[in-house]
Motif scaffolding. Structure first.
Motif, PDB file in Angstrom:
ATOM      1  N   GLU A   1       0.836  -1.212   0.000  1.00 24.25           N
ATOM      2  CA  GLU A   1       0.000   0.000   0.000  1.00 24.25           C
ATOM      3  C   GLU A   1       0.869   1.260   0.000  1.00 24.25           C
ATOM      4  O   GLU A   1       0.570   2.246  -0.688  1.00 24.25           O
ATOM      5  N   ALA A   2       1.953   1.198   0.776  1.00 27.99           N
ATOM      6  CA  ALA A   2       2.856   2.348   0.867  1.00 27.99           C
ATOM      7  C   ALA A   2       3.489   2.638  -0.494  1.00 27.99           C
ATOM      8  O   ALA A   2       3.562   3.798  -0.925  1.00 27.99           O
ATOM      9  N   ASP A   3       3.922   1.581  -1.183  1.00 24.47           N
ATOM     10  CA  ASP A   3       4.537   1.762  -2.505  1.00 24.47           C
ATOM     11  C   ASP A   3       3.524   2.369  -3.476  1.00 24.47           C
ATOM     12  O   ASP A   3       3.857   3.234  -4.285  1.00 24.47           O
ATOM     13  N   GLU A   4       2.268   1.931  -3.379  1.00 15.29           N
ATOM     14  CA  GLU A   4       1.229   2.428  -4.277  1.00 15.29           C
ATOM     15  C   GLU A   4       0.955   3.920  -4.010  1.00 15.29           C
ATOM     16  O   GLU A   4       0.864   4.730  -4.936  1.00 15.29           O
ATOM     17  N   LEU A   5       0.856   4.283  -2.716  1.00 10.39           N
ATOM     18  CA  LEU A   5       0.607   5.687  -2.358  1.00 10.39           C
ATOM     19  C   LEU A   5       1.757   6.573  -2.813  1.00 10.39           C
ATOM     20  O   LEU A   5       1.559   7.692  -3.301  1.00 10.39           O
ATOM     21  N   SER A   6       2.967   6.034  -2.650  1.00 10.33           N
ATOM     22  CA  SER A   6       4.147   6.776  -3.036  1.00 10.33           C
ATOM     23  C   SER A   6       4.147   7.031  -4.550  1.00 10.33           C
ATOM     24  O   SER A   6       4.414   8.152  -5.001  1.00 10.33           O
ATOM     25  N   ALA A   7       3.797   5.990  -5.317  1.00 10.55           N
ATOM     26  CA  ALA A   7       3.786   6.124  -6.783  1.00 10.55           C
ATOM     27  C   ALA A   7       2.647   7.040  -7.244  1.00 10.55           C
ATOM     28  O   ALA A   7       2.834   7.902  -8.106  1.00 10.55           O
ATOM     29  N   LYS A   8       1.469   6.869  -6.664  1.00  8.68           N
ATOM     30  CA  LYS A   8       0.273   7.610  -7.090  1.00  8.68           C
ATOM     31  C   LYS A   8       0.288   9.066  -6.669  1.00  8.68           C
ATOM     32  O   LYS A   8      -0.074   9.959  -7.402  1.00  8.68           O
ATOM     33  N   LYS A   9       0.690   9.305  -5.413  1.00  4.35           N
ATOM     34  CA  LYS A   9       0.536  10.638  -4.831  1.00  4.35           C
ATOM     35  C   LYS A   9       1.860  11.332  -4.539  1.00  4.35           C
ATOM     36  O   LYS A   9       1.881  12.479  -4.099  1.00  4.35           O
ATOM     37  N   GLY A  10       2.951  10.598  -4.732  1.00  3.16           N
ATOM     38  CA  GLY A  10       4.269  11.196  -4.485  1.00  3.16           C
ATOM     39  C   GLY A  10       4.582  11.352  -3.002  1.00  3.16           C
ATOM     40  O   GLY A  10       5.454  12.132  -2.623  1.00  3.16           O
ATOM     41  N   TYR A  11       3.854  10.627  -2.139  1.00  2.10           N
ATOM     42  CA  TYR A  11       4.112  10.728  -0.703  1.00  2.10           C
ATOM     43  C   TYR A  11       5.458  10.085  -0.366  1.00  2.10           C
ATOM     44  O   TYR A  11       5.862   9.095  -0.974  1.00  2.10           O
ATOM     45  N   ASN A  12       6.117  10.638   0.668  1.00  2.00           N
ATOM     46  CA  ASN A  12       7.287   9.972   1.259  1.00  2.00           C
ATOM     47  C   ASN A  12       6.760   9.003   2.297  1.00  2.00           C
ATOM     48  O   ASN A  12       6.083   9.419   3.245  1.00  2.00           O
ATOM     49  N   MET A  13       7.060   7.711   2.120  1.00  5.32           N
ATOM     50  CA  MET A  13       6.551   6.698   3.052  1.00  5.32           C
ATOM     51  C   MET A  13       7.738   6.055   3.767  1.00  5.32           C
ATOM     52  O   MET A  13       8.728   5.702   3.121  1.00  5.32           O
ATOM     53  N   VAL A  14       7.634   5.904   5.093  1.00  3.85           N
ATOM     54  CA  VAL A  14       8.714   5.235   5.830  1.00  3.85           C
ATOM     55  C   VAL A  14       8.143   4.198   6.787  1.00  3.85           C
ATOM     56  O   VAL A  14       7.000   4.302   7.229  1.00  3.85           O
ATOM     57  N   GLU A  15       8.969   3.236   7.118  1.00  2.00           N
ATOM     58  CA  GLU A  15       8.591   2.200   8.076  1.00  2.00           C
ATOM     59  C   GLU A  15       8.674   2.823   9.478  1.00  2.00           C
ATOM     60  O   GLU A  15       9.636   3.505   9.804  1.00  2.00           O
TER      61      GLU A  15
END
Ligand SMILES: Nc1ncnc2c1ncn2[C@@H]1O[C@H](COP(=O)(O)OP(=O)(O)O)[C@@H](O)[C@H]1O
Ligand SMILES: NC(=O)OP(=O)(O)O
Length: 311
Positions: free
Chosen positions: A137-151
């Motif tokens: 889900e994080a990878d998808e949000l990052s690709a779609k919305k350009g969000y920075n996602m971290v664990e």
């Protein structure tokens, strides 16, 4: 002795959904009103990580799926989170006061906090907001919305945004006037809406200020005696979560600095609380900071529990 106390409320005081928050704040109001009933002047601050993330994602999703819904800038989402949380908190505190026969005015001030536009935080997003996601889900949000996602500490993935340090509080004169007139004030909610000064203008910037640092800032401005940071643990520990874990009742400045250096406090959770608490306690002789749990606030101020940071 009656003190002027700035209380910073953590995530466990608010919950994640409107229904959950509405219920939880009834319990949150009890220790706050205990402090007011004991004669202390209380100023409240709170976090907004889950809430501002939720509002921002909802507005973005709506603007994509519905042509009539405009894009909502991030600072406006921060302002919405202050109003939403403040609305629930002020009503819960008002009700608890009235139930105990105290007719004390309670209000939320939409508060802007001035930051430096050159703060290095703008190029290094660290503040987790919104929900937790799986890696996919994080990878998808990052690709779609350009969000920075971290664990986030083994709990899943979260979006991170810049978190600049607070410099000043734009509405400080209003907050001070209300406090001096015995109003219970909710201010710097979510760390305040981050703004930069451009001449006479205050311009909102997309970021989330840490509420512990903003609470320490307003506590200094108001010349408070105490900063109380209420979170999910009754005390601060060294070797937290390890076999040799040791809960601390009192920390002086040198010990605190030493334990920070040794890495006892997790960045993004306990470290900003310790740094904010230390910063406030060091800012003027006699100032004290206390870190304890919401449930133990009253016992904390009575010196029975919590971790006290003082000279
Ligand atoms: N050294 C430590 N001592 C106590 N708690 C710690 C320590 N390091 C990390 N923590 C964790 O930090 C949490 C508080 O941070 P966080 O949940 O981000 O706060 P809040 O939402 O209340 O602002 C505690 O509940 C605890 O799980
Ligand atoms: N603004 C802020 O510090 O929020 P949290 O406490 O929810 O992370």
């Amino acid at each position: 002795m009656k003190d002027k106390i700035v209380v910073a409320l953590g995530g466990n005081a608010l919950g994640k959904t409107p229904k959950e928050q509405h219920e939880l704040v009834k319990g949150t109001a009890v220790p706050i009103v205990d402090l007011i009933a004991a004669g202390h002047e209380v100023v409240l601050a709170h976090g907004n990580g889950p809430q501002v993330g939720m509002i921002n994602l909802a507005m973005e999703t709506a603007s994509v799926s519905d042509a009539g819904t405009p894009e909502m800038p991030f600072p406006e989402c921060g302002a919405m989170s202050q109003g939403y949380i403040g609305y629930h908190l002020q009503n819960a505190i008002r009700e608890e006061l009235l139930n105990r026969g105290m007719d004390v005015p309670v209000a939320t001030v939409v508060t802007q906090v001035i930051v430096d536009k050159n703060d290095p935080a703008f190029t290094n997003p660290t503040k987790p907001i919104g929900s937790f996601y799986s890696k996919e889900e994080a990878d998808e949000l990052s690709a779609k919305k350009g969000y920075n996602m971290v664990e986030d500490a083994g709990r899943g993935y979260r979006r991170v945004v810049p978190s600049p340090r607070p410099i000043d509080v734009a509405e400080k004169a209003t907050v001070k006037a209300l406090v001096d007139n015995n109003h219970v004030v909710i201010t710097v909610g979510g760390g305040g809406i981050p703004v930069v000064k451009e001449g006479n203008k205050l311009v909102g910037v997309p970021a989330v200020i840490d509420k512990d640092f903003a609470s320490a800032k307003i506590a200094e401005i108001l010349d408070a005696d105490y900063l109380i940071i209420l979170t999910a643990v009754e005390k601060v520990a060294i070797n937290f979560g390890k076999e040799n874990e040791k809960w601390l009742s009192k920390l002086d400045f040198a010990e605190t600095e030493q334990y920070i250096k040794e890495g006892h406090f997790a960045p993004g959770s306990m470290l900003p609380k310790i740094e904010a608490a230390l910063g406030f306690a060091k800012s003027k002789s006699g100032r004290k900071s206390l870190i304890t749990s919401l449930e133990k606030a009253k016992e904390g101020i009575e010196g029975i529990t919590g971790t006290l940071i003082t000279q």
